[in-house]
Design a protein around this motif. Structure first.
Motif, mmCIF file in Angstrom:
data_model
loop_
_atom_site.group_PDB
_atom_site.id
_atom_site.type_symbol
_atom_site.label_atom_id
_atom_site.label_comp_id
_atom_site.label_asym_id
_atom_site.label_seq_id
_atom_site.Cartn_x
_atom_site.Cartn_y
_atom_site.Cartn_z
ATOM 1 N N TYR A 1 0.835 -1.198 0.000
ATOM 2 C CA TYR A 1 0.000 0.000 0.000
ATOM 3 C C TYR A 1 0.875 1.254 0.000
ATOM 4 N N HIS B 1 0.948 4.457 -2.396
ATOM 5 C CA HIS B 1 0.706 5.774 -1.801
ATOM 6 C C HIS B 1 1.958 6.220 -1.074
ATOM 7 N N TYR C 1 -11.434 -1.729 -4.938
ATOM 8 C CA TYR C 1 -10.063 -1.480 -5.365
ATOM 9 C C TYR C 1 -9.752 -2.029 -6.750
ATOM 10 N N PHE D 1 -7.047 1.652 3.466
ATOM 11 C CA PHE D 1 -6.141 0.504 3.570
ATOM 12 C C PHE D 1 -6.956 -0.787 3.707
ATOM 13 N N PHE E 1 -8.191 -1.737 0.428
ATOM 14 C CA PHE E 1 -7.105 -2.376 -0.312
ATOM 15 C C PHE E 1 -6.948 -3.844 0.106
#
Lengths: 296, 428
Positions: free
Chosen positions: B48, B52, B111, B327, B330
């Motif tokens: 992740y 990001h 996602y 998150f 994700f």
């Protein structure tokens, strides 16, 4: 002279202050806080509390049969332990105080359970009582009583007794050592004198040992009260209060209310009641056992 | 000098972890460290972070994480995302306004699929986390709960896993003759008997609606003919000696040990059974899942299956709830979900995540789950903890032979009535 006294007081304050502050902060304040929290409905996951006055206590005494069940189990613990532990520890202590061979070894053996962690003791005894490979069932089978074999801790009639026996096994050594120290401190000339007067060993036990260890015995009883009314770890690991509340005690119930059912206010009220109960029973026991102290 | 000291101290106090690198936002993820460990979540965090670059994720956990989290929730100093574990009363957190409402996040796109995020979940499992029309508690991996049988033993004797209760009775008689206990159970924890016997049979006798009515605390529902029938079935197995002797005195691993050692032929348990018993399972041992046997002429659909989920929450007072939720979005992407299934050998609450090569023990549970007309979960045990404890005690008393099925049902009904009449308990 007065100045000196004044100085002494000052010094005392200075030296005691840190200890008192710590005691106050970590013992007295939380305890007072408990009395306060007991007046609230509180889930214990946020600061949101709702004042309910004595509602928690009212419910505890009038609307909660499990509380009374727990209380009766704790009292059962207390009575059975008292009837077995005090005479037995007194007996072993006076035997060990005499000149017997390998007394040191026995003392170690008796104290041994006390140095094992309570969780290990509980796990150990859970295996003793285990339905399929427990020693107890094997023993019964080997002496032809196999039909008595059962899942002891799951059996409503026996579960509490099984836990009480474990508790006694665990704590007996402590009381033996406590009383042994008391008996050892009795000067031997008392016994010599009583022997000269023709006292039997029972008589010298009854009229010399008992009066002279009375204060220690009182202490032992108060310890026993605190221990049995506060019992938690053993029960929680062995049965979690089950089956069907048959081994639930005040503190396992308190824990369940607080940490499982998120009733922190109610649990705290229960804690306050247990506190008062232990204090009350100890005072009564102290009063009942009051007799003139025999000075050495 | 004093001024400098004060300045220095206030500087310390204000320093937050994220201030180390001012352009990076650090979020905290607290994870219950049970059988699945932390590694999957740590790897996910690193991935992740690659996507990001301005985010740094700190993952930590331990096996009793709820104890730390509880005090932090009281203090209002909370992680940005957490799996609080089985010891946390997550609904209490919801009632006290400590959990972020997830609706706006769930309406985002998933996602890695062209769907709304909320449409990627198995709907029944997602709906469990709803309270007063809003989503709070989100499902992650899921467990199917039913019965398991010892395959080697069954093959050796030519037994078949029973589909109906009537078949079960016949089979138990045969098994009993060999000296093996037909069924064992985790007596110390009656939740297993409630999920494994009582409710499946109440559903079979009275349909899913009989159970739903009981969960909704409708008057009389816990002593309805459906529950009475279920309690009578348990009493029948008890009286005929089909339960292992002494099972009441065993904890979960103790009873499961009896099962994997072949001293009992069947046991109720969830799909975590193998991972829980990994160290004790003898080589060559084979087991297989089946749904609890139902009444041949039962009202409930035989395909109805029990599924529950391990749940996650975003605390309302999180410093970066958006990133915490993102998150989690994700980690529940199809790709990550499939990876979790394969790495951790558990099912996931994401649709299609079982389309991977499943470990042998999960093939059947996944198949039952896919073909289930409906699923259920003992949600009352999370909603109404005091009532649940009473019901557990009643079921334990029934199986220990202390009370009759009628008394058991009366007692469960009384517990439900008490909860129903207590205005301080929020209702679902």
């Amino acid at each position: 002279m007065t100045l000196n006294k004044h100085h002494k007081l000052k010094a005392a304050v200075v030296f005691l202050a840190p200890a008192l502050a710590l005691y106050g902060m970590f013992f007295v304040v939380p305890m007072l806080q408990a009395f306060y929290v007991a007046l609230f409905r509180w889930r214990g996951v946020s600061i949101a509390k709702q004042f309910v006055g004595i509602e928690n206590f009212r419910k505890l005494f009038t609307g909660d049969p499990v509380f009374w069940q727990c209380l009766s189990h704790n009292l059962m613990f207390l009575i059975v332990s008292f009837l077995i532990v005090i005479p037995l520890s007194l007996f072993f202590a006076s035997v060990l105080a005499g000149h017997i061979r390998a007394a040191e070894v026995y003392r170690g053996v008796f104290l041994f359970p006390n140095v094992i962690s309570i969780v290990a003791v509980a796990a150990l005894w859970s295996f003793v009582y285990h339905p399929t490979f427990g020693i107890l069932n094997s023993l019964l089978k080997s002496i032809g009583l196999g039909r008595l074999a059962t899942g002891w801790l799951g059996e409503p009639r026996y579960a509490l007794l099984c836990v009480i026996i474990t508790s006694i096994w665990y704590s007996l050594g402590f009381y033996i050592v406590l009383l042994l120290a008391g008996i050892k401190s009795i000067p031997t000339y008392f016994y010599e004198a009583s022997a000269l007067d023709g006292a039997s060993s029972w008589q010298s036990f009854r009229h010399v040992t008992i009066p002279l260890v009375w204060e220690i015995l009182k202490l032992a009883v108060i310890y026993l009260i605190i221990h049995t009314l506060n019992i938690f770890g053993l029960v929680w690991v062995m049965t979690e209060g089950g089956p069907n509340y048959h081994t639930e005690t005040l503190l396992t119930y308190l824990y369940r209310q607080a940490f499982v059912q998120s009733n922190f206010g109610y649990a705290t009220a229960l804690g306050v009641v247990v506190f008062a109960l232990i204090l009350g029973v100890s005072l009564v026991a102290g009063r009942l056992m009051r007799r003139e102290t025999v000075e050495l | 000098m004093a001024v400098i000291c004060i300045f220095a101290l206030s500087g310390c106090a204000k320093k937050k972890p994220s201030a180390v690198n001012s352009d990076k936002i650090e979020i905290e993820v607290a994870v219950f460290q049970g059988g699945y460990g932390l590694d999957f979540f740590e790897k996910a965090a690193r991935e992740y972070e690659k996507l990001h670059p301005n985010v740094k994720i700190k993952v930590w956990g331990n096996p009793r994480i709820w104890e730390q989290l509880r005090t932090r929730f009281v203090a209002g100093d909370v992680p940005d995302l957490c799996w609080p574990g089985w010891g946390m009363d997550s609904w209490a957190l919801v009632y006290d306004g400590k959990v972020m409402e997830m609706d706006k996040y769930l309406n985002q796109k998933a996602y890695d699929q062209n769907l709304k995020w909320k449409d990627t979940f198995l709907p029944d499992l997602l709906e469990k986390g709803k309270y007063r029309g809003h989503y709070y508690i989100l499902p992650f991996n899921n467990n199917v709960f039913g019965w398991w049988y010892n395959v080697n033993l069954f093959e050796k004797h030519g037994w078949k896993p029973p589909k109906t209760y009537e078949e079960l009775l016949k089979l138990c008689e045969q098994i009993k003759k060999t000296g093996i206990a037909p069924i064992t159970y985790q007596g110390k924890y009656p939740a297993y008997m409630i999920r494994g016997f009582l409710i499946p049979w109440a559903i079979s006798a009275g349909g899913l609606e009989a159970f739903e009515a009981a969960q909704k605390l409708e008057p009389g529902a816990w002593k309805s003919p459906a529950f009475l029938k279920a309690a009578r079935m348990m009493a029948e197995l008890r009286d005929k000696g089909y339960f292992q002797k002494g099972a009441m005195g065993m904890d979960h691993t103790g009873a499961q040990m009896e099962f994997v050692l072949g001293r009992a032929a069947m046991i109720p348990c969830g799909t975590w059974l193998r991972s829980e018993m990994q160290k004790q399972i003898p080589p060559g041992f084979r087991m297989a899942y089946f749904n609890p046997p139902v009444l041949a002429n039962g009202k409930g659909d035989p395909s109805i299956t029990q599924a529950s989920a391990e749940t996650w929450i975003v605390p309302k007072e999180a410093k970066h709830p958006d990133i915490g939720a993102d998150f989690f979005r994700f980690m529940t992407s199809l790709k990550m979900a499939k990876r979790f299934v394969q790495e951790k050998q558990t099912l996931m609450s994401i649709k299609g995540s079982d389309r991977v090569k499943l470990p042998p023990d999960l093939v059947l549970p996944a198949r039952y789950l896919r073909s289930a007309k409906a699923t259920w979960d003992a949600e009352f045990s999370d909603w109404y903890k005091a009532m649940n404890k009473e019901i557990e005690a009643a079921v334990a008393a029934l199986l220990a032979g202390e009370i009759s099925p009628e008394e058991c049902c009366e007692r469960m009904e009384r517990a439900a009535e008490e909860t129903r009449n207590d205005p301080s308990i929020p209702k679902h």
